[in-house]
Structures are given as C-alpha cells and as structure tokens.
Design a protein around this motif. Structure first.
Motif, PDB file in Angstrom:
ATOM      1  N   PRO A   1      43.116  61.200   1.603  1.00 43.09           N
ATOM      2  CA  PRO A   1      42.671  61.386   2.993  1.00 43.09           C
ATOM      3  C   PRO A   1      42.486  60.030   3.667  1.00 43.09           C
ATOM      4  CG  PRO A   1      41.265  62.601   1.454  1.00 43.09           C
ATOM      5  CD  PRO A   1      42.176  61.759   0.625  1.00 43.09           C
ATOM      6  N   ASP A   2      42.776  59.975   4.949  1.00 42.37           N
ATOM      7  CA  ASP A   2      42.678  58.716   5.680  1.00 42.37           C
ATOM      8  C   ASP A   2      41.324  58.645   6.392  1.00 42.37           C
ATOM      9  OD1 ASP A   2      42.895  56.502   7.192  1.00 42.37           O
ATOM     10  OD2 ASP A   2      44.744  57.078   8.233  1.00 42.37           O
TER      11      ASP A   2
ATOM     12  N   LYS B   1      55.820  59.729   4.261  1.00 39.89           N
ATOM     13  CA  LYS B   1      55.415  58.998   5.475  1.00 39.89           C
ATOM     14  C   LYS B   1      56.421  59.236   6.599  1.00 39.89           C
ATOM     15  CE  LYS B   1      52.523  55.218   3.862  1.00 39.89           C
ATOM     16  NZ  LYS B   1      52.609  53.906   3.218  1.00 39.89           N
TER      17      LYS B   1
ATOM     18  N   SER C   1      55.833  62.623   8.059  1.00 37.17           N
ATOM     19  CA  SER C   1      54.651  62.782   8.899  1.00 37.17           C
ATOM     20  C   SER C   1      54.813  62.073  10.244  1.00 37.17           C
ATOM     21  CB  SER C   1      53.403  62.268   8.168  1.00 37.17           C
ATOM     22  OG  SER C   1      53.552  60.888   7.916  1.00 37.17           O
ATOM     23  N   LYS C   2      55.812  61.124  10.323  1.00 38.28           N
ATOM     24  CA  LYS C   2      56.056  60.456  11.617  1.00 38.28           C
ATOM     25  C   LYS C   2      56.991  61.271  12.444  1.00 38.28           C
ATOM     26  CE  LYS C   2      55.332  55.677  10.297  1.00 38.28           C
ATOM     27  NZ  LYS C   2      55.954  54.504   9.699  1.00 38.28           N
TER      28      LYS C   2
ATOM     29  N   ALA D   1      40.262  56.706   8.547  1.00 42.49           N
ATOM     30  CA  ALA D   1      40.381  56.375   9.972  1.00 42.49           C
ATOM     31  C   ALA D   1      40.620  57.619  10.818  1.00 42.49           C
ATOM     32  CB  ALA D   1      41.506  55.378  10.176  1.00 42.49           C
ATOM     33  N   ASN D   2      41.162  58.678  10.204  1.00 44.19           N
ATOM     34  CA  ASN D   2      41.514  59.873  10.974  1.00 44.19           C
ATOM     35  C   ASN D   2      40.437  60.948  10.968  1.00 44.19           C
ATOM     36  OD1 ASN D   2      43.915  58.874  11.789  1.00 44.19           O
ATOM     37  ND2 ASN D   2      45.136  59.896  10.209  1.00 44.19           N
ATOM     38  N   ALA D   3      39.287  60.671  10.330  1.00 44.28           N
ATOM     39  CA  ALA D   3      38.291  61.736  10.189  1.00 44.28           C
ATOM     40  C   ALA D   3      37.561  61.957  11.501  1.00 44.28           C
ATOM     41  CB  ALA D   3      37.307  61.368   9.098  1.00 44.28           C
ATOM     42  N   SER D   4      37.436  63.243  11.871  1.00 38.21           N
ATOM     43  CA  SER D   4      36.756  63.567  13.118  1.00 38.21           C
ATOM     44  C   SER D   4      35.244  63.507  12.951  1.00 38.21           C
ATOM     45  CB  SER D   4      37.187  64.950  13.595  1.00 38.21           C
ATOM     46  OG  SER D   4      36.960  65.884  12.563  1.00 38.21           O
TER      47      SER D   4
ATOM     48  N   LYS E   1      33.190  66.049   7.375  1.00 41.75           N
ATOM     49  CA  LYS E   1      34.549  66.506   7.045  1.00 41.75           C
ATOM     50  C   LYS E   1      35.213  65.532   6.076  1.00 41.75           C
ATOM     51  CE  LYS E   1      35.996  69.457  10.802  1.00 41.75           C
ATOM     52  NZ  LYS E   1      36.541  69.448  12.168  1.00 41.75           N
ATOM     53  N   LEU E   2      34.927  64.247   6.277  1.00 36.00           N
ATOM     54  CA  LEU E   2      35.507  63.222   5.417  1.00 36.00           C
ATOM     55  C   LEU E   2      34.973  63.380   3.989  1.00 36.00           C
ATOM     56  CD1 LEU E   2      37.370  60.756   5.502  1.00 36.00           C
ATOM     57  CD2 LEU E   2      35.342  59.344   5.814  1.00 36.00           C
TER      58      LEU E   2
END
Lengths: 100, 416
Positions: free
Chosen positions: A28-29, A96, A99-100, A31-34, A38-39
C-alpha cells in the motif's frame, strides 16, 4: 522441485529461499491514503492476511544461492507443479504500466 | 460397552463375537444446538468436552473424510508444555494435565507415556535461554529440570557430545512430557463423545455456511443442509479454504511438514530428544520405530507430501546429534498440511460473524494441544467467553499488536 529461471534455466528449488504470496509486491502507498485508519487497515491486511488458495498460487522466490534475483513463480500448491516463472522486476514494471 | 480387563476376558471367552463398533454412524439430523466442522483430534475433543463438561449433547461433528485420517494420524505424537510466553504456557500446561487424566476420563487406552522430553543446548547462550524457559515453565506450574552434560550422559549416552561444531552441553528436560498413540486419541474421543449422544458424521463435506441476516445458522454439506445455533470450525490445514466460504481472509498460510519412521529397533532412545543447533526431534515408538521430523518444507502447500531437500536437512540434523541412527533404514515418510499462523500461535476465538467460531492456526504443534484445545473451544462455544488460558488466542491480535510470537520471527509463517 525444479524452477525454470528466466535467465539461468533449470535450477533446483533448494537454491532459493521462499517469501510467500506475490501480492506482497503490491505494498500500500502511504502517500495515497485518505485516512490514517484506512492506512492501518491496508497495512495490516498487507502484512498479515493471505488468500492461501489450494490450487494456483503466485509466489515470491529469492535465488539466494544463485544470481540473487527475485522471481514470481506460478505454482499449483496442491500438486507442486510449476506453471510459469517470471522475474519479479518485470512483474512489478508491468503492474506499474497497467496502473498508469 | 465399557472397556476393562473384564470385558476383554469376557469377549475372549466368547470368541470376540459381541464387540460393537466404537461409535455409531448416524444420519445427520436437520438441526443441532451446535456443530463442529472437522472430525480431527481437536474437533472430537471439543465435542466430547461440550457434552461432558457443558451438558450439550444435541451436537454433531461433521467430517469430510474418516475419523483418524487427517493430521491426528499424521504427526509425531509428542506431548509437552515447555513454552515460554505467559499467553502460551498456561494453555499448554492445562493441556498436559488433561493428557494425564485422559485415559480414565474417556475409558480408552491411548498409551499416554510420560517418558520425558529433552531439549539439547550447545552453548552458554542456549543454556541461559533454557534456564529462562525452565523458570517460566515452573512459574506456570509445569515441571522443568536442567541437565548438565554429566546428567545427560547418564540418560542419553549415544549423543555426539564431542561434536566439533555443536558440542552438547546439556539439556532442558520436562519429565512429564512424552508421547501418546495418536490415532487412539481420535478413536477414544470419538467413542466417548458418541456414548454421550454426539452424532459423528463421516464422509460429509461442508460446502458452505448458511447465513441469515448476517448470522451463521448452520452449514451446507454434501449430505444436505444442517442447521445449528452455533457452528465451530476446527479444520487446521484447510482453515483458509473453509473460512473462505464465509468470506474471511485469515493470517494463515498452509504448509507441508514431513515426518519419518525407521524400521523397528530394540529400545534405545529413552524419551523425546530435540536438537538445539538444527531442527530435529526424535522419539521411539512402542513398536520400536524411530519417529522423527524437522522443519516444514517452507513453501505454501496443500499436497500431503514434501520434497527431498528437507529430507536431506532432517537426516543431516539427525546424524549430527546421534550418528548411530545412520545405520537405521527408513521405513515410511509422509507429509501433513499445517495452518502456519503469522506468529506461530493458534486461534481459539469468535469470528465477526455471530454464530461462527474458529479454532485454527496450530502450526506444527497441534497434537499436544488436542485436549486443551477441545477444552477451551468447548468453553467458548458453550459460554461465549474465552477460557482464561486461551484469552491470548484472538483472531484480531495482529491488528491490536498483541501477537504471541514464541520464536520472535515476525510475520513470516515459514520461519515459525
């Protein structure tokens, strides 16, 4: 078991160490956690929970006594039959791109 | 029929005509107060203690195969309670106490033999760790004896004390440890539970759980629907597959552990001996075969057989600690499937689904836990409360940070 290394050819599984489910490539990233909760949940699932299927399983093997590459081995865990072997770096790059 | 010397004599004089099957083969009823999925040692023990300790007799054990055909008949039969951590030691000591009274309570000769277990140590650091473990055991009411090299030579003169790389300096002994005839445990619990009215239903595979408004109210099986107020699952090895049918993902990987038996020899190994510098444990069965094993193979597996590198590793361990066994020929080897959990410790807990309870994650130490596991799982099913000694075995312990990692290896199941 004999693992068909994509670069080195047929190698004995005893040369490798085993890590586990190849889903571990997809960490899990942070930086992307809302939300921090959740993280926490995402990392708990990532570190501790496993699908553990009885059948086809994609898994990470490390060629420790060889070229020290990480492989993604697709294997039937009910029969020990190896279906395909890829370099983990290729799998990661492909995911990757997707996902882009 | 109660088993005793009188029943043996009586039946002997009557040409053994009147022995009855040890348990019935009933058709499943439409509903029960509780059902246990999995007729292994743990499931049968749970059913027996539910009936004998909690008075619940309208219950059933549902087994896909036959009684005694799973891991309860595939292990190396060792019993012990030599754990370190507070969350574990009290549980395993309860289990060992239950082993001590087992044969009388179930009226079945399970050949419980407290011949002792010795964990060898090879260095000062390992000796310190053994002292610490022994103290922890004694503080929890178990027994532990520290053996120095001289004591050990009296008991096991055949060990390779002078080994150049790993000389043997002594061992931690638990005299009350030992071995048990493993399939007699399954048969004995099955018979005792059956006598109390428990239905043991073999050749009946659970194909799903019956859910009504978010609650588990029974199971779908290959022999029809069976409803129950409470459903307990004790299917170690296949836990992820069965609980997957209820939509659960668990902190468990399935791995294969191999075990080995040599040809029958005259009595030579007095108890259970474990190597401290590699993974190897050995005992001798009453038939004379050396029963031994070592590490799991190390990769996910549902195949009940392993591969040769681990065979080599186990045999190397054996040769390093007792070279005399190199002359013995191997008679049989086999594999069993283990629930390897993320911290090497088990689960006895409610799930998030009301009416569904889980007993799982025994790694490769499930056999010795059989009576304790059944006792605590029965307590949970009957009272909805965790038993005092099984409070640490929660499913959510990784989320809460209360992991019970005896070996300190982290969330890497193949290292436990």
């Amino acid at each position: 078991m004999i693992i068909q290394h994509p670069l080195l050819g047929a190698r004995d599984a005893a040369e490798f160490t085993y890590l586990g489910d190849a889903a571990m490539l997809m960490r899990p990233d942070p930086a992307n956690a809302s939300h921090p909760d959740k993280l926490m949940t995402a990392f708990h699932d990532y570190v501790h929970l496993r699908d553990n299927p009885a059948g086809i399983h994609k898994e990470l093997w490390f060629h420790e006594q060889g070229d020290r590459s990480w492989l993604v081995v697709t294997r039937n865990v009910s029969t020990h039959e190896i279906i395909s072997v890829e370099l983990a770096s290729d799998v990661k790059k492909a995911s990757k791109r997707k996902s882009k | 029929m109660r088993y005793s010397i009188w029943s043996v004599l009586k039946q002997g004089l009557r040409s053994n005509r009147d022995w009855k099957p040890a348990w019935r083969d009933p058709e499943p009823k439409a509903s029960y107060d509780a059902i246990i999925v999995g007729g292994g040692g743990h499931g049968l023990a749970t059913a027996y203690y539910l009936a004998s300790e909690h008075g619940m007799t309208n219950i059933a054990v549902i087994e896909k195969g036959w009684i005694g055909g799973g891991n309860v008949g595939r292990n190396t039969t060792i019993i012990r309670s030599n754990y370190l951590l507070p969350g574990n030691e009290a549980f395993y000591e309860l289990s060992l106490k239950l082993w001590e009274g087992l044969e009388q309570s179930i009226n079945y000769n399970a050949m419980v033999s407290q011949r002792g277990i010795i964990n060898l140590f090879h260095s000062d650091a390992q000796r310190d760790a053994a002292v610490r473990r022994g103290n922890s055991m004694i503080m929890h009411g178990a027994d532990a004896t520290l053996l120095d090299e001289h004591d050990l030579r009296q008991i096991c003169p055949f060990l390779d004390f002078e080994n150049a790389r790993f000389p043997i300096k002594g061992g931690l002994m638990q005299k009350r440890g030992g071995s048990v005839r493993h399939d007699a445990v399954a048969w004995g619990y099955a018979r005792a539970a059956d006598l109390l009215g428990v239905d043991i239903i073999q050749n009946c595979e659970v194909t799903g759980f019956i859910m009504e408004s978010g609650k588990c109210v029974g199971v779908d099986t290959s022999r029809g629907k069976i409803r129950a107020k409470k459903t307990g699952v004790a299917v170690a090895g296949s836990t992820s597959r069965v609980m997957g049918k209820a939509g659960m993902r668990l902190p468990i990987e399935s791995h294969v552990l191999q075990a080995f038996v040599s040809e029958g020899l005259k009595p030579i190994i007095p108890g259970v001996v474990t190597y401290g510098a590699g993974h190897f444990y050995i005992s001798q069965s009453d038939k004379g075969g050396l029963v031994f094993g070592g590490d799991i193979d190390g990769y996910n597996s549902y195949a009940q057989r392993g591969n040769l590198p681990v065979v080599e590793d186990v045999c190397e361990g054996g040769m390093a600690v007792m070279p005399m066994i190199g002359k013995a020929r191997l008679l049989r080897m086999w594999g069993g499937i283990m629930d390897m959990s993320m911290d090497g410790s088990p689960f006895i807990d409610k799930t998030d689904i009301p009416g569904l309870y889980l007993n799982a994650g025994w790694c490769y130490g499930g056999f010795k836990a059989t009576p304790g596991s059944g006792w605590c799982f029965a307590h949970l099913l009957a009272t909805d409360q965790s038993h005092d000694v099984a409070k640490a075995y929660r499913i959510d312990r990784f989320q809460s940070g209360a992991a019970l990692d005896e070996k300190g290896a982290g969330a890497q199941p193949n290292l436990h």
